[in-house]
Design a protein around this motif. Structure first.
Motif, PDB file in Angstrom:
ATOM      1  N   TYR A 238      38.255  26.196  32.858  1.00  0.00           N
ATOM      2  CA  TYR A 238      38.892  25.959  34.153  1.00  0.00           C
ATOM      3  C   TYR A 238      37.856  25.998  35.272  1.00  0.00           C
ATOM      4  CZ  TYR A 238      41.690  26.811  38.327  1.00  0.00           C
ATOM      5  OH  TYR A 238      42.228  26.745  39.594  1.00  0.00           O
ATOM      6  N   ARG A 239      36.975  26.993  35.232  1.00  0.00           N
ATOM      7  CA  ARG A 239      35.883  27.111  36.195  1.00  0.00           C
ATOM      8  C   ARG A 239      34.679  27.703  35.491  1.00  0.00           C
ATOM      9  NH1 ARG A 239      38.104  27.370  41.468  1.00  0.00           N
ATOM     10  NH2 ARG A 239      39.219  25.404  41.554  1.00  0.00           N
ATOM     11  N   ALA A 240      33.505  27.401  36.019  1.00  0.00           N
ATOM     12  CA  ALA A 240      32.277  28.002  35.492  1.00  0.00           C
ATOM     13  C   ALA A 240      31.316  28.243  36.651  1.00  0.00           C
ATOM     14  CB  ALA A 240      31.631  27.109  34.438  1.00  0.00           C
ATOM     15  N   PHE A 241      30.573  29.324  36.550  1.00  0.00           N
ATOM     16  CA  PHE A 241      29.630  29.706  37.603  1.00  0.00           C
ATOM     17  C   PHE A 241      28.284  30.050  36.971  1.00  0.00           C
ATOM     18  CE2 PHE A 241      33.906  30.841  38.845  1.00  0.00           C
ATOM     19  CZ  PHE A 241      34.020  30.363  40.134  1.00  0.00           C
ATOM     20  N   GLU A 242      27.238  29.819  37.727  1.00  0.00           N
ATOM     21  CA  GLU A 242      25.914  30.272  37.329  1.00  0.00           C
ATOM     22  C   GLU A 242      25.403  31.189  38.435  1.00  0.00           C
ATOM     23  OE1 GLU A 242      22.752  27.853  35.175  1.00  0.00           O
ATOM     24  OE2 GLU A 242      21.978  27.830  37.240  1.00  0.00           O
ATOM     25  N   PHE A 243      24.880  32.358  38.039  1.00  0.00           N
ATOM     26  CA  PHE A 243      24.312  33.244  39.043  1.00  0.00           C
ATOM     27  C   PHE A 243      23.058  33.915  38.500  1.00  0.00           C
ATOM     28  CE2 PHE A 243      27.568  35.740  36.821  1.00  0.00           C
ATOM     29  CZ  PHE A 243      26.930  36.945  36.550  1.00  0.00           C
TER      30      PHE A 243
ATOM     31  N   PHE B 116      43.716  32.321  36.209  1.00  0.00           N
ATOM     32  CA  PHE B 116      42.660  32.954  36.997  1.00  0.00           C
ATOM     33  C   PHE B 116      42.886  32.643  38.470  1.00  0.00           C
ATOM     34  CE2 PHE B 116      40.343  32.778  32.912  1.00  0.00           C
ATOM     35  CZ  PHE B 116      39.947  34.094  32.849  1.00  0.00           C
ATOM     36  N   TRP B 117      42.870  33.694  39.265  1.00  0.00           N
ATOM     37  CA  TRP B 117      43.067  33.553  40.703  1.00  0.00           C
ATOM     38  C   TRP B 117      41.690  33.418  41.335  1.00  0.00           C
ATOM     39  CZ3 TRP B 117      47.752  36.914  42.403  1.00  0.00           C
ATOM     40  CH2 TRP B 117      48.483  36.248  43.385  1.00  0.00           C
ATOM     41  N   THR B 118      41.106  32.232  41.182  1.00  0.00           N
ATOM     42  CA  THR B 118      39.704  32.048  41.569  1.00  0.00           C
ATOM     43  C   THR B 118      39.474  32.188  43.077  1.00  0.00           C
ATOM     44  OG1 THR B 118      40.085  29.650  41.496  1.00  0.00           O
ATOM     45  CG2 THR B 118      39.061  30.655  39.578  1.00  0.00           C
ATOM     46  N   LYS B 119      40.533  32.059  43.847  1.00  0.00           N
ATOM     47  CA  LYS B 119      40.416  32.261  45.292  1.00  0.00           C
ATOM     48  C   LYS B 119      39.910  33.666  45.595  1.00  0.00           C
ATOM     49  CE  LYS B 119      43.210  32.194  49.525  1.00  0.00           C
ATOM     50  NZ  LYS B 119      44.561  31.928  50.103  1.00  0.00           N
TER      51      LYS B 119
ATOM     52  N   ILE C  43      24.246  41.357  40.663  1.00  0.00           N
ATOM     53  CA  ILE C  43      25.557  40.836  41.027  1.00  0.00           C
ATOM     54  C   ILE C  43      26.659  41.598  40.293  1.00  0.00           C
ATOM     55  CG2 ILE C  43      27.074  38.826  40.652  1.00  0.00           C
ATOM     56  CD1 ILE C  43      24.757  37.074  41.615  1.00  0.00           C
ATOM     57  N   GLU C  44      27.716  41.913  41.025  1.00  0.00           N
ATOM     58  CA  GLU C  44      28.892  42.574  40.447  1.00  0.00           C
ATOM     59  C   GLU C  44      30.069  41.591  40.450  1.00  0.00           C
ATOM     60  OE1 GLU C  44      25.997  45.255  41.960  1.00  0.00           O
ATOM     61  OE2 GLU C  44      27.389  44.207  43.292  1.00  0.00           O
ATOM     62  N   PRO C  45      30.293  40.873  39.336  1.00  0.00           N
ATOM     63  CA  PRO C  45      31.397  39.912  39.300  1.00  0.00           C
ATOM     64  C   PRO C  45      32.749  40.600  39.472  1.00  0.00           C
ATOM     65  CG  PRO C  45      29.862  39.541  37.485  1.00  0.00           C
ATOM     66  CD  PRO C  45      29.514  40.864  38.094  1.00  0.00           C
ATOM     67  N   VAL C  46      33.629  39.939  40.193  1.00  0.00           N
ATOM     68  CA  VAL C  46      35.010  40.399  40.346  1.00  0.00           C
ATOM     69  C   VAL C  46      35.920  39.294  39.813  1.00  0.00           C
ATOM     70  CG1 VAL C  46      36.814  41.117  41.951  1.00  0.00           C
ATOM     71  CG2 VAL C  46      34.444  41.821  42.357  1.00  0.00           C
ATOM     72  N   ILE C  47      36.697  39.627  38.793  1.00  0.00           N
ATOM     73  CA  ILE C  47      37.600  38.659  38.158  1.00  0.00           C
ATOM     74  C   ILE C  47      39.031  39.055  38.477  1.00  0.00           C
ATOM     75  CG2 ILE C  47      38.294  37.560  36.001  1.00  0.00           C
ATOM     76  CD1 ILE C  47      35.361  37.112  36.703  1.00  0.00           C
ATOM     77  N   VAL C  48      39.782  38.119  39.041  1.00  0.00           N
ATOM     78  CA  VAL C  48      41.177  38.375  39.402  1.00  0.00           C
ATOM     79  C   VAL C  48      42.063  37.350  38.704  1.00  0.00           C
ATOM     80  CG1 VAL C  48      42.840  38.605  41.291  1.00  0.00           C
ATOM     81  CG2 VAL C  48      40.433  39.229  41.666  1.00  0.00           C
ATOM     82  N   TYR C  49      43.132  37.827  38.086  1.00  0.00           N
ATOM     83  CA  TYR C  49      44.098  36.890  37.507  1.00  0.00           C
ATOM     84  C   TYR C  49      45.503  37.459  37.612  1.00  0.00           C
ATOM     85  CZ  TYR C  49      43.575  39.686  33.159  1.00  0.00           C
ATOM     86  OH  TYR C  49      43.524  40.691  32.227  1.00  0.00           O
ATOM     87  N   GLY C  50      46.481  36.584  37.451  1.00  0.00           N
ATOM     88  CA  GLY C  50      47.866  37.011  37.599  1.00  0.00           C
ATOM     89  C   GLY C  50      48.772  36.316  36.604  1.00  0.00           C
TER      90      GLY C  50
ATOM     91  N   LYS D  26      43.845  41.986  51.448  1.00  0.00           N
ATOM     92  CA  LYS D  26      43.909  40.550  51.726  1.00  0.00           C
ATOM     93  C   LYS D  26      44.950  39.873  50.848  1.00  0.00           C
ATOM     94  CE  LYS D  26      40.996  36.406  51.871  1.00  0.00           C
ATOM     95  NZ  LYS D  26      39.652  35.832  51.628  1.00  0.00           N
ATOM     96  N   MET D  27      45.002  40.243  49.568  1.00  0.00           N
ATOM     97  CA  MET D  27      45.992  39.661  48.658  1.00  0.00           C
ATOM     98  C   MET D  27      47.407  40.037  49.065  1.00  0.00           C
ATOM     99  SD  MET D  27      44.079  40.159  44.969  1.00  0.00           S
ATOM    100  CE  MET D  27      45.381  39.320  44.065  1.00  0.00           C
ATOM    101  N   ARG D  28      47.588  41.272  49.508  1.00  0.00           N
ATOM    102  CA  ARG D  28      48.918  41.695  49.975  1.00  0.00           C
ATOM    103  C   ARG D  28      49.412  40.797  51.110  1.00  0.00           C
ATOM    104  NH1 ARG D  28      46.629  47.280  49.655  1.00  0.00           N
ATOM    105  NH2 ARG D  28      47.545  48.286  47.803  1.00  0.00           N
TER     106      ARG D  28
END
Length: 207
Positions: A45-50, A112-115, A128-135, A195-197
């Protein structure tokens, strides 16, 4: 000779500590060039390089796209995998797997809530500290579960929330180890939660 070695060590040290903290979303072409499709069981769905002081990483977010229609794509399973570039190959650092739960009303979609996902050096330590959010959403169209996973030094710190109209089935829980995170990271996640609230009209609280 000793002077040469000292200069070389100094140069190497400067190179390591001056390495840039960078992150960007990969295009479909870049995903294909890096052959990242082989990393996950599902369509990407999405991919990132860091990159940070630890090296160059690829993060892929896969959703199984069980039902595809003109209006929506529904998933029953998701998978996030982070790998580091290692001598021309990939070495897995961590992964996340989840799927729909059997509830009433039934969960219908997980995504995945990529926003709200991020790949940043939140605490300024050079990593880097990745933060993964999904619902998940149930068959009535309401958000049921929310997970916020922070990866710090390759260890996952999870916040699990269940949304419900009734107090006794609503929950918001942090891992016991969550409070051991650096304060800057905890502050960032607390601000993200707030912010999500506001933006998604979710409660994200106990009772």
């Amino acid at each position: 000779m000793k002077k040469y070695i000292l200069i070389l060590l100094s140069f190497s040290s400067s190179f390591i500590f001056s390495q840039k903290i960078e992150s960007h979303r990969l295009t479909k072409q870049e995903i294909a060039q890096r052959e990242l499709e082989n990393l996950t069981d599902f369509p990407i769905y999405r991919a990132f390089e860091f990159s940070d002081k630890g090296g160059v990483y690829e993060l892929v977010l896969g959703e199984n796209q069980k039902t595809i229609s003109k209006k929506d794509t529904l998933n029953t399973k998701i998978q996030a995998i982070c790998v580091i570039n290692d001598h021309g190959g990939f070495l897995e650092k961590w992964r996340i797997n989840d799927l729909l739960e059997d509830t009433l009303p039934k969960e219908k979609n997980i995504w995945f809530w990529t926003k709200y996902c991020s790949t940043k050096d939140i605490d300024g330590d050079g990593y880097i500290e990745p933060v993964i959010v999904y619902g998940t959403r149930n068959e009535d169209g309401y958000i049921r579960r929310v997970k916020i996973i922070t990866v710090y030094k390759n260890k996952k710190y999870v916040i699990r929330a269940v949304e419900c109209d009734f107090d006794n089935c609503r929950s918001f829980e942090k891992d016991q180890s969550w409070n051991t995170l650096p304060q800057k990271i905890k502050t960032y996640i607390n601000q993200l939660t707030e912010k999500m609230r506001k933006e998604q009209n979710v409660l994200l609280k106990n009772g």
